[in-house]
Design an enzyme around this catalytic site. Structure first.
Site, PDB file in Angstrom:
ATOM      1  CB  SER A 121      -0.940  -0.041   1.213  1.00 48.37           C
ATOM      2  OG  SER A 121      -1.985   0.888   1.077  1.00 48.37           O
ATOM      3  CG  ASP A 158      -6.237  -3.635  -3.740  1.00 46.24           C
ATOM      4  OD1 ASP A 158      -7.054  -2.725  -3.475  1.00 46.24           O
ATOM      5  OD2 ASP A 158      -5.012  -3.524  -3.524  1.00 46.24           O
ATOM      6  CG  HIS A 193      -5.673  -2.165  -0.020  1.00 40.61           C
ATOM      7  ND1 HIS A 193      -4.707  -2.089  -1.000  1.00 40.61           N
ATOM      8  CD2 HIS A 193      -5.191  -1.455   1.030  1.00 40.61           C
ATOM      9  CE1 HIS A 193      -3.698  -1.347  -0.570  1.00 40.61           C
ATOM     10  NE2 HIS A 193      -3.955  -0.965   0.652  1.00 40.61           N
TER      11      HIS A 193
END
Lengths: 377, 377
Positions: B154, B319, B352
């Protein structure tokens, strides 16, 4: 930072009070609720040309006429008007504000019959079926026994499906656009964020705020979060991308640097001028409670067994709020129930909002479907 | 309704103050910032076994040890530990809290050097490149000239890519997981909702709240909105669906009826116990400003020209925050720049958050990639 504005100035709406108290799914009763509405066109002699349009979460009855608060044109003038698929020269068009709403129908901002103060949280929690029950009461008063069509996008589509289940013999056709037969966990999650944003605003006061003194900031945040779900990622990228407000200069601060930030803030702020925060709580709750199959032991097809109406279901490929998969589920149940059901997935970059916008094919499909229904015996 | 809790109790973190002021992308300078970090394992004799792990938006340096506020195990113990792909018996592992953060590195809650009061909004707006510049300063102090790998998921993946651009000769490999080379309009939109939720809370006081008196409700709403983006629709449906808290009984009120509501409220409320609202503003801003290609006339490949590091890029099919398409864009630029780049899209229902969870294939891919890099001359 979001500014505080007036929440809901008073305006006069065309409305009727139902002749009887309205029983609700919760077991409570709403004493003779007001139902605000607009009609366009005229009911023909054999009363066969009535079309009911059901509005979405933040929509209202001003489907084809100027909005009294915003001054904007009717929210569906692309679809409703002379020469349009829903045509006042051919149709008697009815659109009513849902109960729980804030544009004249009985809702949390309406005066309580006993003390004249706003219902606020004393207003009973309502459901999509309750909204439809109030609409049926309105149709009775307007002398409309059977609808040529019930038409709706988004929450309006849910009402349209509920009509088929609750009043199976009062309609000849159902048009469901960008909708779903139940709210998903993600749908509920987004609504819960919005409700918490409203309830976290100290001006909410457990719902007991005065007129024009409501939780404007909380409501604006709720609207911003919801608004993202109405647009597609690709549409946002095409329209805003990473474009800055000021050429290529970043502020290195917390002002709206990006155009998308400024746009969202505007959406939030302009919304509070026309919508009541408590109404937002009630209507999102009704949506979250919606699961049409629930009353039929989880068998969605059984909800469509009793009607003989024709259906048209339309979805948009970039809609991630109520994606095509949800429409497919509806159509599967319809066909399993023996209904005639046309299913059209349209191409659009605009996500969920496509049903309100200029979307190639949309007016043609609605037009063709309604004309075919009209030509049937 | 969300309850108000303490925002950030004081705890001691292991930290160093950089020997020099830190120049920032904004043109401002951060006077000798503190950088809090943890290390695991030991630097070997030829200093060739250092791995820098970069954390995500709400992560911190406690990658492999118990969190001092929550008491929970390190956030990436699945990946870091004896016998794991990042192994203290083989590697010297460094993880530092980003500047702008609230776990000991210089951030808006840190005391201003001149008056000892919190920086609050006097803290300069920082960027991903600024975070990386501070990490490079920390590595200098730790005697690490070159990294075996920089690894991040991320926002951590953004830092890892920025490392390759800013310090191309200080790394042998880069592992980018569930990330993107720029923030999209939709990404910015969600962050803006969170920021507005915080800034709408009267307890925010333009950032000048006292310790433990911050905008807890606004921050909780921000976290709730963000949390939805960390999960997939399918994952939410599988885990929560429309399950009610109390069997099949609806409250017909605004309590948390659905399990997803209760879960989200818990996520919001527990977050405010460990995170500072101003830090949330600053770090989301840094993310929104991130567009690695921007400094290279929009040519992402040019950001990767100077390094000779090997890359591994991993995405997850569910995601939707940083979807696979963004990873594909990174890999395309890497290969165009002449880099060795492996690209793996993993199957996961968790959206995610998959990079933090048990995801089949993830540890094997990280392990294989790092071992291959180690075996190279």
């Amino acid at each position: 930072m979001l500014g505080a504005r007036l929440v809901s100035p008073k305006v006069a709406h065309h409305s009727l009070r139902l002749p009887a108290d309205l029983p609700l799914d919760s077991g409570q009763t709403l004493p003779r609720p007001a139902v605000a509405f607009e009609t366009v066109g005229e009911l023909n002699a054999d009363k066969s040309n009535a079309i009911l349009i059901c509005h979405a979460l933040t929509g209202d009855q001003y489907v084809a006429s100027q909005h009294p608060l915003t001054g904007k044109p009717g929210w569906w003038q692309r679809m409703v008007g002379p020469g349009k698929p829903i045509d006042p020269e051919r149709h008697f068009i009815i659109c009513s504000n849902v109960i729980g709403g804030c544009m004249g129908s009985e809702g949390p901002a309406s005066p309580h019959p006993e003390d004249g103060k706003p219902w606020a949280l004393r207003f009973p929690v309502i459901t999509i079926a309750d909204m439809v029950r109030a609409q049926a009461g309105l149709l009775d008063m307007l002398g409309v026994e059977k609808l040529l069509a019930v038409v709706g996008g988004s929450m309006g589509g849910m009402q349209a499906m509920q009509w088929a289940a609750s009043y199976p013999h009062r309609l000849r056709s159902v048009l469901v656009i960008a909708s779903a037969a139940r709210h998903s966990a993600q749908n509920i999650a987004f609504h819960e964020v919005g409700r918490q944003a409203i309830m976290a605003d100290p001006k909410w006061k457990n719902g007991a705020y005065g007129a024009g003194e409501g939780p404007a900031k909380g409501l604006a945040v709720a609207r911003m979060a919801a608004h993202i779900t109405y647009l597609s990622e690709a549409g946002l990228t095409a329209k805003f991308g990473r474009h800055l407000q000021q050429g290529d200069v970043k502020s290195f601060g917390f002002d709206a640097d990006f155009q998308i930030e400024s746009y969202l803030r505007h959406q939030g702020m302009s919304f509070v001028d026309r919508f009541d925060a408590n109404a937002y709580l009630y209507i999102t709750r009704a949506l979250d409670y919606f699961d049409l199959a629930e009353g039929y032991s989880g068998q969605l097809a059984h909800a469509f067994k009793a009607t003989s109406a024709r259906f048209c279901v339309i979805s948009f490929d970039s809609d991630w709020l109520y994606p095509t998969a949800e429409s497919r589920r509806i159509v599967q149940a319809l066909v399993a129930a023996g209904r005639h059901a046309s299913f059209v997935e349209l191409n659009s970059p605009f996500g969920h909002d496509a049903f309100l916008l200029e979307t190639p094919g949309l007016t043609e499909v609605v037009d063709g479907f309604l004309k075919a229904v009209e030509q049937e015996p």
